[in-house]
Design a protein around this motif. Structure first.
Motif, PDB file in Angstrom:
ATOM      1  N   ARG A 182       0.832  -1.211   0.000  1.00 57.79           N
ATOM      2  CA  ARG A 182       0.000   0.000   0.000  1.00 57.79           C
ATOM      3  C   ARG A 182       0.861   1.254   0.000  1.00 57.79           C
ATOM      4  NH1 ARG A 182      -5.234  -1.034   0.668  1.00 57.79           N
ATOM      5  NH2 ARG A 182      -5.795  -3.068   1.492  1.00 57.79           N
ATOM      6  N   ASP A 183       0.296   2.313  -0.562  1.00 55.21           N
ATOM      7  CA  ASP A 183       0.893   3.639  -0.481  1.00 55.21           C
ATOM      8  C   ASP A 183       0.174   4.403   0.623  1.00 55.21           C
ATOM      9  OD1 ASP A 183       2.583   3.259  -2.717  1.00 55.21           O
ATOM     10  OD2 ASP A 183       0.926   3.738  -4.064  1.00 55.21           O
ATOM     11  N   ASN A 184       0.839   5.397   1.190  1.00 52.21           N
ATOM     12  CA  ASN A 184       0.225   6.228   2.220  1.00 52.21           C
ATOM     13  C   ASN A 184      -0.794   7.151   1.556  1.00 52.21           C
ATOM     14  OD1 ASN A 184       2.038   5.077   4.018  1.00 52.21           O
ATOM     15  ND2 ASN A 184       3.505   6.736   3.819  1.00 52.21           N
ATOM     16  N   LYS A 185      -2.076   6.923   1.853  1.00 54.91           N
ATOM     17  CA  LYS A 185      -3.124   7.764   1.275  1.00 54.91           C
ATOM     18  C   LYS A 185      -4.445   7.496   1.980  1.00 54.91           C
ATOM     19  CE  LYS A 185      -3.915   4.496  -2.490  1.00 54.91           C
ATOM     20  NZ  LYS A 185      -3.897   4.308  -3.928  1.00 54.91           N
ATOM     21  N   VAL A 186      -5.381   8.408   1.772  1.00 55.66           N
ATOM     22  CA  VAL A 186      -6.745   8.261   2.265  1.00 55.66           C
ATOM     23  C   VAL A 186      -7.632   8.104   1.043  1.00 55.66           C
ATOM     24  CG1 VAL A 186      -8.615   9.324   3.576  1.00 55.66           C
ATOM     25  CG2 VAL A 186      -6.241   9.663   4.300  1.00 55.66           C
ATOM     26  N   GLN A 187      -8.497   7.089   1.072  1.00 54.49           N
ATOM     27  CA  GLN A 187      -9.386   6.828  -0.059  1.00 54.49           C
ATOM     28  C   GLN A 187     -10.839   6.986   0.365  1.00 54.49           C
ATOM     29  OE1 GLN A 187      -7.841   2.792  -0.709  1.00 54.49           O
ATOM     30  NE2 GLN A 187      -7.509   3.416  -2.830  1.00 54.49           N
ATOM     31  N   ASN A 188     -11.665   7.433  -0.592  1.00 54.80           N
ATOM     32  CA  ASN A 188     -13.093   7.445  -0.312  1.00 54.80           C
ATOM     33  C   ASN A 188     -13.644   6.038  -0.556  1.00 54.80           C
ATOM     34  OD1 ASN A 188     -13.821   7.172  -3.109  1.00 54.80           O
ATOM     35  ND2 ASN A 188     -13.694   9.397  -3.370  1.00 54.80           N
ATOM     36  N   ARG A 189     -14.915   5.858  -0.282  1.00 58.40           N
ATOM     37  CA  ARG A 189     -15.518   4.521  -0.381  1.00 58.40           C
ATOM     38  C   ARG A 189     -15.558   4.005  -1.819  1.00 58.40           C
ATOM     39  NH1 ARG A 189     -20.303   4.995   4.213  1.00 58.40           N
ATOM     40  NH2 ARG A 189     -18.845   5.539   5.886  1.00 58.40           N
ATOM     41  N   ARG A 190     -15.649   4.876  -2.764  1.00 60.45           N
ATOM     42  CA  ARG A 190     -15.638   4.459  -4.174  1.00 60.45           C
ATOM     43  C   ARG A 190     -14.244   3.955  -4.555  1.00 60.45           C
ATOM     44  NH1 ARG A 190     -17.236   9.116  -7.883  1.00 60.45           N
ATOM     45  NH2 ARG A 190     -19.179   8.831  -6.760  1.00 60.45           N
ATOM     46  N   GLU A 191     -13.217   4.673  -4.117  1.00 60.52           N
ATOM     47  CA  GLU A 191     -11.844   4.325  -4.473  1.00 60.52           C
ATOM     48  C   GLU A 191     -11.350   3.055  -3.782  1.00 60.52           C
ATOM     49  OE1 GLU A 191     -10.059   8.829  -5.042  1.00 60.52           O
ATOM     50  OE2 GLU A 191     -10.161   7.956  -3.031  1.00 60.52           O
ATOM     51  N   ASP A 192     -11.795   2.817  -2.548  1.00 61.21           N
ATOM     52  CA  ASP A 192     -11.245   1.678  -1.798  1.00 61.21           C
ATOM     53  C   ASP A 192     -11.891   0.341  -2.161  1.00 61.21           C
ATOM     54  OD1 ASP A 192     -13.607   1.356  -0.342  1.00 61.21           O
ATOM     55  OD2 ASP A 192     -12.628   1.464   1.596  1.00 61.21           O
ATOM     56  N   GLU A 193     -12.927   0.385  -3.001  1.00 65.07           N
ATOM     57  CA  GLU A 193     -13.581  -0.819  -3.519  1.00 65.07           C
ATOM     58  C   GLU A 193     -13.993  -1.806  -2.416  1.00 65.07           C
ATOM     59  OE1 GLU A 193     -10.651  -2.160  -6.362  1.00 65.07           O
ATOM     60  OE2 GLU A 193     -11.418  -0.771  -7.880  1.00 65.07           O
ATOM     61  N   GLY A 194     -14.494  -1.265  -1.317  1.00 70.94           N
ATOM     62  CA  GLY A 194     -15.007  -2.096  -0.236  1.00 70.94           C
ATOM     63  C   GLY A 194     -13.982  -2.596   0.762  1.00 70.94           C
ATOM     64  N   GLN A 195     -12.720  -2.299   0.550  1.00 69.92           N
ATOM     65  CA  GLN A 195     -11.684  -2.804   1.448  1.00 69.92           C
ATOM     66  C   GLN A 195     -11.748  -2.191   2.844  1.00 69.92           C
ATOM     67  OE1 GLN A 195      -7.735  -3.001  -0.266  1.00 69.92           O
ATOM     68  NE2 GLN A 195      -8.629  -3.030  -2.300  1.00 69.92           N
ATOM     69  N   GLY A 196     -12.328  -1.005   2.970  1.00 69.08           N
ATOM     70  CA  GLY A 196     -12.427  -0.339   4.264  1.00 69.08           C
ATOM     71  C   GLY A 196     -13.654  -0.718   5.068  1.00 69.08           C
ATOM     72  N   GLY A 197     -14.502  -1.569   4.505  1.00 69.30           N
ATOM     73  CA  GLY A 197     -15.739  -1.958   5.193  1.00 69.30           C
ATOM     74  C   GLY A 197     -15.474  -2.912   6.335  1.00 69.30           C
ATOM     75  N   PRO A 198     -16.397  -3.081   7.238  1.00 74.45           N
ATOM     76  CA  PRO A 198     -17.688  -2.393   7.275  1.00 74.45           C
ATOM     77  C   PRO A 198     -17.500  -0.920   7.614  1.00 74.45           C
ATOM     78  CG  PRO A 198     -17.403  -3.682   9.273  1.00 74.45           C
ATOM     79  CD  PRO A 198     -16.226  -3.990   8.391  1.00 74.45           C
ATOM     80  N   TYR A 199     -18.253  -0.090   6.925  1.00 68.94           N
ATOM     81  CA  TYR A 199     -18.113   1.350   7.096  1.00 68.94           C
ATOM     82  C   TYR A 199     -18.861   1.824   8.324  1.00 68.94           C
ATOM     83  CZ  TYR A 199     -16.374   1.075   2.351  1.00 68.94           C
ATOM     84  OH  TYR A 199     -15.645   0.755   1.240  1.00 68.94           O
ATOM     85  N   LEU A 200     -18.225   2.688   9.073  1.00 73.60           N
ATOM     86  CA  LEU A 200     -18.813   3.296  10.255  1.00 73.60           C
ATOM     87  C   LEU A 200     -18.923   4.802  10.018  1.00 73.60           C
ATOM     88  CD1 LEU A 200     -16.603   1.471  12.945  1.00 73.60           C
ATOM     89  CD2 LEU A 200     -18.804   0.722  11.994  1.00 73.60           C
ATOM     90  N   ASP A 201     -19.699   5.472  10.842  1.00 74.93           N
ATOM     91  CA  ASP A 201     -19.810   6.918  10.752  1.00 74.93           C
ATOM     92  C   ASP A 201     -18.482   7.567  11.123  1.00 74.93           C
ATOM     93  OD1 ASP A 201     -22.482   6.785  10.032  1.00 74.93           O
ATOM     94  OD2 ASP A 201     -23.186   6.992  12.093  1.00 74.93           O
ATOM     95  N   LEU A 202     -18.167   8.672  10.465  1.00 71.72           N
ATOM     96  CA  LEU A 202     -16.955   9.422  10.787  1.00 71.72           C
ATOM     97  C   LEU A 202     -17.109  10.042  12.166  1.00 71.72           C
ATOM     98  CD1 LEU A 202     -14.186  10.473   9.827  1.00 71.72           C
ATOM     99  CD2 LEU A 202     -15.390  12.458   8.886  1.00 71.72           C
ATOM    100  N   GLU A 203     -16.171   9.749  13.034  1.00 77.21           N
ATOM    101  CA  GLU A 203     -16.201  10.302  14.393  1.00 77.21           C
ATOM    102  C   GLU A 203     -15.546  11.661  14.418  1.00 77.21           C
ATOM    103  OE1 GLU A 203     -14.178   7.320  16.690  1.00 77.21           O
ATOM    104  OE2 GLU A 203     -15.726   5.817  16.300  1.00 77.21           O
ATOM    105  N   PRO A 204     -15.947  12.522  15.350  1.00 74.32           N
ATOM    106  CA  PRO A 204     -15.310  13.847  15.447  1.00 74.32           C
ATOM    107  C   PRO A 204     -13.856  13.730  15.906  1.00 74.32           C
ATOM    108  CG  PRO A 204     -16.888  13.505  17.234  1.00 74.32           C
ATOM    109  CD  PRO A 204     -16.998  12.325  16.333  1.00 74.32           C
ATOM    110  N   LYS A 205     -13.094  14.762  15.624  1.00 72.14           N
ATOM    111  CA  LYS A 205     -11.692  14.798  16.088  1.00 72.14           C
ATOM    112  C   LYS A 205     -11.672  14.821  17.611  1.00 72.14           C
ATOM    113  CE  LYS A 205     -10.852  18.093  12.832  1.00 72.14           C
ATOM    114  NZ  LYS A 205     -10.219  19.268  12.294  1.00 72.14           N
ATOM    115  N   ALA A 206     -10.707  14.112  18.160  1.00 67.01           N
ATOM    116  CA  ALA A 206     -10.585  14.059  19.634  1.00 67.01           C
ATOM    117  C   ALA A 206      -9.893  15.285  20.168  1.00 67.01           C
ATOM    118  CB  ALA A 206      -9.811  12.822  20.037  1.00 67.01           C
TER     119      ALA A 206
END
Length: 93
Positions: A69-93
């Motif tokens: 892998r390369d260092n990057k952030v992908q959206n759900r379309r780009e990651d092709e389901g690899q980041g699932g199961p998807y959860l809600d984005l939590e606020p910054k701590a």
């Protein structure tokens, strides 16, 4: 990628998804090359391993680590389901 850069990318993706009403634009996965990941500390990116099925998460977004892998952030379309199961984005701590 620094924690601030990752937070900025996650927040920008969430804003773009909300603006376009397109859930596939929400954050899907944070990818790290294994060489980068082993040099990071909990202070660099405070992740949580939810369980063996949900995996490692930062702000609810899956953290994927591999020498392929390369260092990057992908959206759900780009990651092709690899980041699932998807959860809600939590606020910054």
């Amino acid at each position: 990628m620094t924690r601030d850069e990752i937070d900025a990318m996650l927040d920008a993706m969430a804003a773009e998804a909300a603006q376009g009403s397109d859930e596939t634009l929400l954050p899907g996965a944070i990818n790290f090359h294994s060489g980068t990941w082993v040099r990071m500390s909990q202070a660099d990116l405070p992740t949580t391993c939810v369980n063996t099925i949900i995996g490692i998460r930062y702000r609810g977004v899956s953290v994927l680590i591999s020498s392929q892998r390369d260092n990057k952030v992908q959206n759900r379309r780009e990651d092709e389901g690899q980041g699932g199961p998807y959860l809600d984005l939590e606020p910054k701590a």
